[in-house]
Write a protein that holds these residues in place. Structure first.
Motif, PDB file in Angstrom:
ATOM      1  N   THR B 260      23.127 -24.918   2.101  1.00  0.00           N
ATOM      2  CA  THR B 260      21.679 -24.926   2.240  1.00  0.00           C
ATOM      3  C   THR B 260      21.009 -24.715   0.900  1.00  0.00           C
ATOM      4  OG1 THR B 260      22.050 -23.850   4.345  1.00  0.00           O
ATOM      5  CG2 THR B 260      19.787 -23.941   3.564  1.00  0.00           C
ATOM      6  N   LEU B 284      16.964 -18.720   5.904  1.00  0.00           N
ATOM      7  CA  LEU B 284      16.335 -19.089   7.184  1.00  0.00           C
ATOM      8  C   LEU B 284      16.697 -20.497   7.648  1.00  0.00           C
ATOM      9  CD1 LEU B 284      12.787 -17.635   6.440  1.00  0.00           C
ATOM     10  CD2 LEU B 284      14.665 -16.534   7.632  1.00  0.00           C
ATOM     11  N   LEU B 285      17.058 -21.382   6.707  1.00  0.00           N
ATOM     12  CA  LEU B 285      17.290 -22.785   7.072  1.00  0.00           C
ATOM     13  C   LEU B 285      18.747 -23.042   7.413  1.00  0.00           C
ATOM     14  CD1 LEU B 285      15.133 -24.229   4.204  1.00  0.00           C
ATOM     15  CD2 LEU B 285      14.556 -24.311   6.622  1.00  0.00           C
ATOM     16  N   SER B 305      12.646 -26.028  17.127  1.00  0.00           N
ATOM     17  CA  SER B 305      12.849 -25.961  15.681  1.00  0.00           C
ATOM     18  C   SER B 305      12.087 -27.090  14.989  1.00  0.00           C
ATOM     19  CB  SER B 305      14.336 -26.054  15.332  1.00  0.00           C
ATOM     20  OG  SER B 305      14.882 -27.221  15.875  1.00  0.00           O
ATOM     21  N   LEU B 357      14.828 -25.487  10.892  1.00  0.00           N
ATOM     22  CA  LEU B 357      14.206 -24.163  10.848  1.00  0.00           C
ATOM     23  C   LEU B 357      13.888 -23.731  12.271  1.00  0.00           C
ATOM     24  CD1 LEU B 357      12.919 -21.879   9.113  1.00  0.00           C
ATOM     25  CD2 LEU B 357      10.828 -23.206   9.114  1.00  0.00           C
ATOM     26  N   ASP B 361      12.371 -18.230  12.977  1.00  0.00           N
ATOM     27  CA  ASP B 361      12.315 -18.030  11.531  1.00  0.00           C
ATOM     28  C   ASP B 361      11.100 -18.667  10.885  1.00  0.00           C
ATOM     29  OD1 ASP B 361      14.708 -16.627  11.586  1.00  0.00           O
ATOM     30  OD2 ASP B 361      15.847 -18.480  11.589  1.00  0.00           O
ATOM     31  N   LEU B 362      10.444 -19.593  11.613  1.00  0.00           N
ATOM     32  CA  LEU B 362       9.272 -20.258  11.056  1.00  0.00           C
ATOM     33  C   LEU B 362       8.233 -19.232  10.622  1.00  0.00           C
ATOM     34  CD1 LEU B 362       7.556 -22.841  10.567  1.00  0.00           C
ATOM     35  CD2 LEU B 362       6.728 -22.591  12.900  1.00  0.00           C
ATOM     36  N   LEU B 365       9.147 -17.322   7.577  1.00  0.00           N
ATOM     37  CA  LEU B 365       8.941 -18.143   6.392  1.00  0.00           C
ATOM     38  C   LEU B 365       7.457 -18.163   6.020  1.00  0.00           C
ATOM     39  CD1 LEU B 365      10.212 -20.021   4.319  1.00  0.00           C
ATOM     40  CD2 LEU B 365       9.807 -21.918   5.867  1.00  0.00           C
TER      41      LEU B 365
END
Lengths: 394, 394, 394, 394
Positions: B260, B284-285, B305, B357, B361-362, B365
């Protein structure tokens, strides 16, 4: 015009019935259920039909079932072509080209494989045995539509590289183990270890710990090899299950979060929150479904979580008069805040959806949302006071 | 001079072909693939050659294959010595001393073990059977170069102490179980439990749950012991697999992070970030590879996602005209932000690399990078507006 | 006085030799190793002695081994009583009462059980067979002192409640399965399913998936029951191993942290930190032991971690002249910071202890300790510059 | 009035005795234990009674046991109806309606199933064999009241969807594997693979890796299928155990937190904290129970945690005079703070409850509660100083 739109509605409804995906209307899901049941009955008929006694006794019923099922599924096949342009996902929207593309999709070709032998064979006075067997094909069809299988598919896809790696290691072990046991046992048991492919039967049964025992090494060296192979097998061949199990539980946590997210916004206490604030809270809550008369907790149980009601109605069995709680209410916080066992049993009066909040996470939530904290604490104190009043009145 | 540099290029190219490691050029990887295939064919020939019928029928083909393979691998062996100074890792750079050191490296000695008996034996009119068997050796060679096996190796190395400990416990259990069953069963079955080493055959088959059943205790006390051994075995001998499985998934998470990290910097939205900011985001990704025509998600799927495109081209199947997205674009955020199912199917038009994502987790972020948040939200609102306009036009 | 202190030193040294715990001096650990080896040889002799051929051939050697071992262990037994007051843990400090308490400690009683039959029996012209068997007892003694077994012991103790629960469930399943199969199969196979205890032999073999196949239900109902039992068994009897495996890896993480903690303070970069700051860092680092000539990483490997040297010396194989790194140095940070493969191979020149830091955690560490960040970044830039200079000179 | 209240106390006490739940008084728990023991003896009597020899020899004793047990349990049944209104959970508070509702609760109906055949059959000169068998029913009763089984129940409930999904996949595999092996082997072994239901016996034994070996495919194609089935089985049928094991350990962590929470407030150091502050700390601590004379740690052990005493008394075996620690004291912090091995052995003098704090978490706790930090550090310095003084005095 009205005619067309009526036909359109019918088409749309028919589409819902045949697509075993996730339609909303109740009657269409009954029809869909009936189709799945018919497949299940066909599989069962196939299985039972292989028992000689049964096959003889129920021959006529089994034959009728076969003919009826084939006609039903031929009709379903036609309806699916007709409704293809409404297929969810919008893949076949064009009335002509879309339907042709749908015809050659894997799921439609799979059905054709079952239907053609029957109708062709029937016309040609063909033997029906092959048609009977081929219905097994549908079993995969049922499983394909189960959400559980979708989860497994996603897990397999995500872990495909690791699983492939382990598979290569396992096959290498099988090859080497089988070659070595062949070299050591071939002389002594020329029948059972006739060649390496023969030895693989023993190799696989040993490495997977199945251990039939129909073929076993007999020479001292062969047995020493066998002991080593068993030890290696038990350490390696259980790897895929372990990897899948942990991937499964990760996937489930992801799904739970999505489900919780969609529920949180429906609790009045959280209604005013913005999307990103909901995400904060959703991480802490856990969705929970109740059927009618299911007990959430009993009086005097240990209190380790509180609950928010998303939908449905519940009854708190207070000593004097039971009290009903509906959508948006919360309960069970007294036990958490004052650390004491449950003061009353709570039962669902209808199908209900709850969000559960662990003791551990309650305080995290309070820190993140001080307003929520004061609102819940105020309610808790009010309830405690009314408890005391009730107690004094007794 | 030109001559030398041409030879140098050839040498460097030859090096890439024989080193099955990780060369970049396409033609060299084809040649490398051909060599691996030749090994695989040799292994298969060895396996098939042990089936008497097959061996007789294909005797000539198998012999030709053996001779051709040996010549090819002798030639490959020579090329590897020639190109040793270019070996990745720079271990053998000296033209003379480096090559000599390379000759005695384990991988070269292993190859010599296969080649010498053939050429020596061939000259001496030697029996070829031993040469046939020894090709099995190469199987380990193939596995050695698979990345999967590298992962397993690293996992084994990291967990070697725990695994050694469990191994000692398992062997102690084997010793004690076998000794006890020998004491209890020796009188009754003097053949099968002739000595403790004999009893170990039963002990291992029982502890690993293989359970051939060719040797079983028959006395009441022996069976009571057997029941206890089974219970202990099922709790202990599955430990290594459990330990390896959890270590495997940890190792995979570590690799994913590295992958990643190298992808994040290639997404224009993140291009301006410093290394340490990229690390924040990379956690996160999740990387994702797509082959041509693979579907990312279908219309009406649940949205859980969003995606960033690292390379390749994708098509969004919007109702009126499909829209193409290329490197640097992102999609799928509408479903997350407005909590609604996917509004269109997205398909890969070429091999593509994405970064996924999760909903969860969005928002993390967004908190870490408020600028990113406003840029994505602006794009989302623009897309939503154009959706509405399109809907009004219909 | 000097006499006494000399005797005291001897006593203390003797104590170290017989206590197989964790003495520091080299010669005492050699003596301790010899004692453990002697036990292992005795166990092996016992095993070999049960093979009739071997027993005959090596009768004299085996007998001599037995007599010698017994004398040695009797002597060791005496030394341990003598040195009891110095026992680590300080449990038996009193010269008289302490020694008496030590005599009745489990480990000493266990030894007595082996020694008495020999010396009593020897005097009484006793048969030595029993003495031979009883040496097996020592096997548990060896395992007892292995650190690995200590870990297992701690894990078992911590999970004892869960394991007890699962054990109760498993035994209940065994009872019910065996009773039901007895009811269903007793008539048909009165020999094999003669009583419920007999049926338990089948029940356990099935539930643990050992599956000998010497006893199987034959009636249709018995087989239906068998299928259900297999399914339940495979889901339940693997639970203890799963629970133990996850507890094992938790325990290992705990130990790793302790080890790291003691190493961190020995790295000069971290020397000035307070205990609580070390804890912050220790969570991120992972200890790593290297033997002489072990490779840390190869040139062109992917860079996914950096290293701090706690002890030992390493060599970086730079193209022009190799460079040595000693205690306190760090390396491998270039690959992490500039995201590029390793530029040189690193090999250990002696036994070395390193602390490894993952890419993922490097940036966390930088945030927590900005000073450390600038110190490492400065070194990285200096190294990069010298790399460039070297490249220009070529 | 006094009469009534006396009867009420008796009723309440009787309630505690028969409800095997979680009564507090000691004598009632002895009575409860006796009832559970009586059930266990009955089960054992049933098992032993199926061994022909035993049944004959102990016929009278077994019969007396049956009669006595039935009378005792009939009496217990009556007491439970009498005390129903006091049932924990308050479900049957109404003296008449509550008792009637209790009569039809599952647990009471289950008991009736055992009692009726005996008393009816006894009157009618009925054969007692059926009554003997039916006592097995009680076994489930015992397990039902074990806390461990409650945990399993909760885990099963929480994971029911995933487990159902895996079950469907497993059954589909069983169906397909059995159908295919039937098609391939039916001709060759018409007896063993007589029908698909017959083939399922092999299918299940193979997929669960039980592998009896009484039925195995013999044709080459059948064996190839068998090898594939084994490989799939070993990867799928271990999934439920893996899923359950990880759910089990999650559940245990949740319970531990609740237990810790209730203990933390009883440590004087933490007494003044508010509920939400206790939650912060409870996450870091781990409860630990000690029996009399159990050793917490030995002198010179590695120090990796400190302890707070919730209840009970412990002794620190200091060289000169042992020191006693009671409720509220803490110990073991010196090793953590000054990173050195334990300076003394600590033994429990009575049953004791401790809270354990890992090295890793000590510093987290110090950050969260600076006051706690200074209080513990002050005590540590005081102890260290007194150690030095003691050392100087020697």
């Amino acid at each position: 015009m009205a005619e067309t739109s009526k036909l359109g509605a019918l088409q749309s409804y028919a589409q819902e019935c045949v697509e075993r995906h996730n339609g909303q209307s109740r009657s269409s899901s009954v029809l869909r259920g009936a189709l799945i049941l018919l497949i299940a009955v066909n599989i069962l008929a196939f299985v039972v039909g292989t028992v000689p006694d049964m096959a003889e006794r129920y021959r006529t019923s089994l034959d009728i079932l076969l003919h009826v099922s084939m006609v039903v599924f031929a009709w379903e096949y036609a309806v699916r072509i007709w409704t293809a342009p409404l297929h969810p996902g919008g893949l076949y929207t064009d009335p002509v080209k879309g339907r042709l593309r749908y015809l050659v999709s894997p799921i439609m070709l799979a059905d054709l494989v079952v239907l053609i032998p029957y109708f062709v064979g029937f016309g040609a006075g063909f033997d029906l045995r092959f048609v009977r067997v081929i219905r097994l094909w549908w079993l995969l069809g049922i499983t394909y539509y189960l959400p559980a299988v979708g989860t497994l598919g996603r897990v397999l896809k995500r872990e495909r590289r690791t699983l492939f790696a382990v598979m290569v290691i396992m096959l290498t072990m099988l090859f080497i183990a089988s070659s070595l046991v062949y070299l050591l046992e071939h002389e002594r048991q020329p029948e059972r270890f006739a060649s390496i492919p023969h030895a693989m039967w023993w190799g696989m049964a040993t490495l997977t710990t199945v251990g039939y025992g129909d073929v076993v090494p007999e020479s001292p060296l062969g047995r020493v090899l066998g002991v080593i192979i068993m030890l290696l097998g038990v350490g390696t061949f259980a790897l895929p299950a372990g990897i899948l199990a942990s991937a499964f539980s990760e996937e489930r946590k992801r799904r739970d979060f999505m489900l919780t997210w969609s529920l949180v916004a429906r609790v009045p206490l959280f209604e005013s929150l913005k999307a990103r604030e909901i995400a904060d809270i959703a991480i802490l809550l856990r969705p929970m479904q109740l059927t009618t008369h299911e007990v959430v907790f009993h009086k005097d149980d240990e209190a380790d979580s509180m609950f928010f009601i998303v939908s449905g109605e519940l009854e708190v069995e207070l000593p004097h008069e039971p009290c009903r709680l509906g959508r948006g209410a919360h309960f069970g916080e007294l036990g958490l805040i004052y650390r004491r066992p449950r003061t009353a049993t709570v039962i669902a009066l209808s199908h209900a959806e709850l969000l559960e909040l662990d003791a551990k996470d309650l305080h995290k939530l309070f820190e993140r949302r001080p307003k929520l904290r004061s609102s819940i604490m105020a309610e808790a104190e009010r309830r405690l006071a009314s408890d005391r009043t009730a107690a004094e009145q007794v």
